[in-house]
Scaffold this active site. Structure first.
Site, PDB file in Angstrom:
ATOM      1  N   LEU A  65       0.875  -1.402  -0.070  1.00  0.00           N
ATOM      2  CA  LEU A  65      -0.618  -0.091  -0.128  1.00  0.00           C
ATOM      3  C   LEU A  65       1.303   1.832  -0.161  1.00  0.00           C
ATOM      4  O   LEU A  65       2.025   1.478   0.266  1.00  0.00           O
ATOM      5  CB  LEU A  65      -0.878   0.257   1.081  1.00  0.00           C
ATOM      6  CG  LEU A  65      -2.635  -1.098   1.631  1.00  0.00           C
ATOM      7  CD1 LEU A  65      -2.821  -1.093   2.555  1.00  0.00           C
ATOM      8  CD2 LEU A  65      -3.184  -0.902   0.241  1.00  0.00           C
ATOM      9  N   ASP A  66       0.677   1.778  -1.152  1.00  0.00           N
ATOM     10  CA  ASP A  66       1.584   3.439  -0.237  1.00  0.00           C
ATOM     11  C   ASP A  66       1.785   4.136   0.947  1.00  0.00           C
ATOM     12  O   ASP A  66       0.741   3.628   1.512  1.00  0.00           O
ATOM     13  CB  ASP A  66       0.381   4.666  -1.485  1.00  0.00           C
ATOM     14  CG  ASP A  66       0.414   4.713  -2.615  1.00  0.00           C
ATOM     15  OD1 ASP A  66       1.209   3.032  -3.720  1.00  0.00           O
ATOM     16  OD2 ASP A  66      -0.461   4.805  -3.930  1.00  0.00           O
ATOM     17  N   LYS A  67       2.724   5.085   1.238  1.00  0.00           N
ATOM     18  CA  LYS A  67       2.790   5.396   2.519  1.00  0.00           C
ATOM     19  C   LYS A  67       1.641   6.132   2.600  1.00  0.00           C
ATOM     20  O   LYS A  67       1.100   5.927   4.013  1.00  0.00           O
ATOM     21  CB  LYS A  67       3.803   6.307   1.900  1.00  0.00           C
ATOM     22  CG  LYS A  67       4.395   6.859   3.558  1.00  0.00           C
ATOM     23  CD  LYS A  67       5.796   7.565   2.988  1.00  0.00           C
ATOM     24  CE  LYS A  67       6.332   8.305   4.788  1.00  0.00           C
ATOM     25  NZ  LYS A  67       7.284   8.591   4.140  1.00  0.00           N
ATOM     26  N   LYS A  77      -4.965   5.333  -7.592  1.00  0.00           N
ATOM     27  CA  LYS A  77      -5.301   6.577  -7.693  1.00  0.00           C
ATOM     28  C   LYS A  77      -5.198   7.252  -8.548  1.00  0.00           C
ATOM     29  O   LYS A  77      -5.830   7.944  -9.641  1.00  0.00           O
ATOM     30  CB  LYS A  77      -3.584   7.224  -6.898  1.00  0.00           C
ATOM     31  CG  LYS A  77      -3.779   7.025  -5.553  1.00  0.00           C
ATOM     32  CD  LYS A  77      -2.571   7.485  -5.440  1.00  0.00           C
ATOM     33  CE  LYS A  77      -2.777   7.205  -3.497  1.00  0.00           C
ATOM     34  NZ  LYS A  77      -1.114   7.179  -3.193  1.00  0.00           N
TER      35      LYS A  77
END
Ligand code: URA
Length: 263
Positions: free
Chosen positions: A100-102, A202
């Site tokens: 998962l992205d930061k 996104k």
């Protein structure tokens, strides 16, 4: 494996603590009091500490509610990783299943079971992942159709069809005080995808002109994020959850969470 290592790996204490347990007669192997920490045991042996069987577990499985600000990696030179949040694991070889992205929150499986991870992530398996998404602007029917049909996000191929559900105001009222709660000129949706491209959610929302402001993963295959876990908290998966995930990896296409819920 040595008896002291076996007990320490099963989180019964540090190596020096379990040596003391053995020396003080608290450990039995196949009904016989153990005296030597170096005694060899296998998972077939009946090892008991204080009268309770200590089963050997090769694999561990955790559900983490990943907070923002940590990276989904095993090591990072500048940032804390999700592994730093798992404080009591007896295994050193654990890793996150996918990324998962930061700045993304939510469900992340942490395990040392490489085969399960491979099955859940393999592109051909199309395991569904469902996200709660808050975006800038209000999604129009046309945007939703684009997401549902699959769209060009700058890769070789368009995305596979996604499942999209705009969230109703009454569902959002449950989110007051939550970073998911929309302000004016924003909307929230549940989006399920069965691929795992880089920054996919996104990029999909950006492609229809609605930048993502907040993103949280709610489910992966059959596994749903436990709502009682605050960001940064984790728990072990139950046997049933592990079995169900193994089934997810075996199946070609699974239904998304809200299809199962028949919404
Ligand atoms: N899609 C994204 O864009 N980011 C994530 O962290 C997960 C899916």
């Amino acid at each position: 494996m040595r008896l002291d290592k076996y007990l320490a790996q099963m989180s019964k204490g540090t190596r020096s603590e379990v040596k003391k347990f053995i020396k003080s007669g608290r450990v039995f192997v196949n009904g016989i009091p153990a005296v030597k920490p170096e005694q060899k045991v296998t998972e077939e042996d009946n090892v008991e500490l204080d009268g309770e069987r200590v089963f050997y577990e090769e694999y561990v499985y955790y559900m983490l509610n990943k907070p923002q600000g940590v990276v989904s990696a095993t090591k990072d030179n500048t940032c804390s990783t999700v592994l730093s949040l798992i404080r009591d694991s007896s295994k050193k070889n654990i890793f996150p299943v996918g990324r998962l992205d930061k700045d993304t929150e939510g469900l992340l499986i942490i395990t040392n079971d490489g085969a399960l991870s491979h099955d859940l992530l393999a592109p051909g398996k199309h395991v569904w992942k469902t996200y709660f998404v808050r975006v800038r602007g209000i999604l129009e029917d046309e945007d939703i159709s684009c997401l549902k049909n699959g769209l060009d996000i700058g890769d070789e191929k368009p995305t596979r069809p996604a499942k999209v559900r705009l969230l109703k105001p009454e569902e959002l009222s449950l989110l007051l005080d939550d970073p998911g709660y929309p302000e004016d000129g924003q909307c929230c949706l549940e989006l399920s995808i069965c691929e795992g491209r880089f920054h996919q959610v996104k990029r999909m929302l950006a492609a229809v002109g609605h930048p993502v402001l907040y993103l949280k993963r709610l489910s992966m295959g059959s596994l749903q994020l436990d709502k009682s876990l605050a960001p940064g908290e984790y728990r072990r998966l139950t046997g049933e959850e592990i079995d169900a995930l193994r089934g997810d990896g075996d199946l070609y296409e699974k239904k998304s969470v809200y299809e199962k819920m028949d919404i």
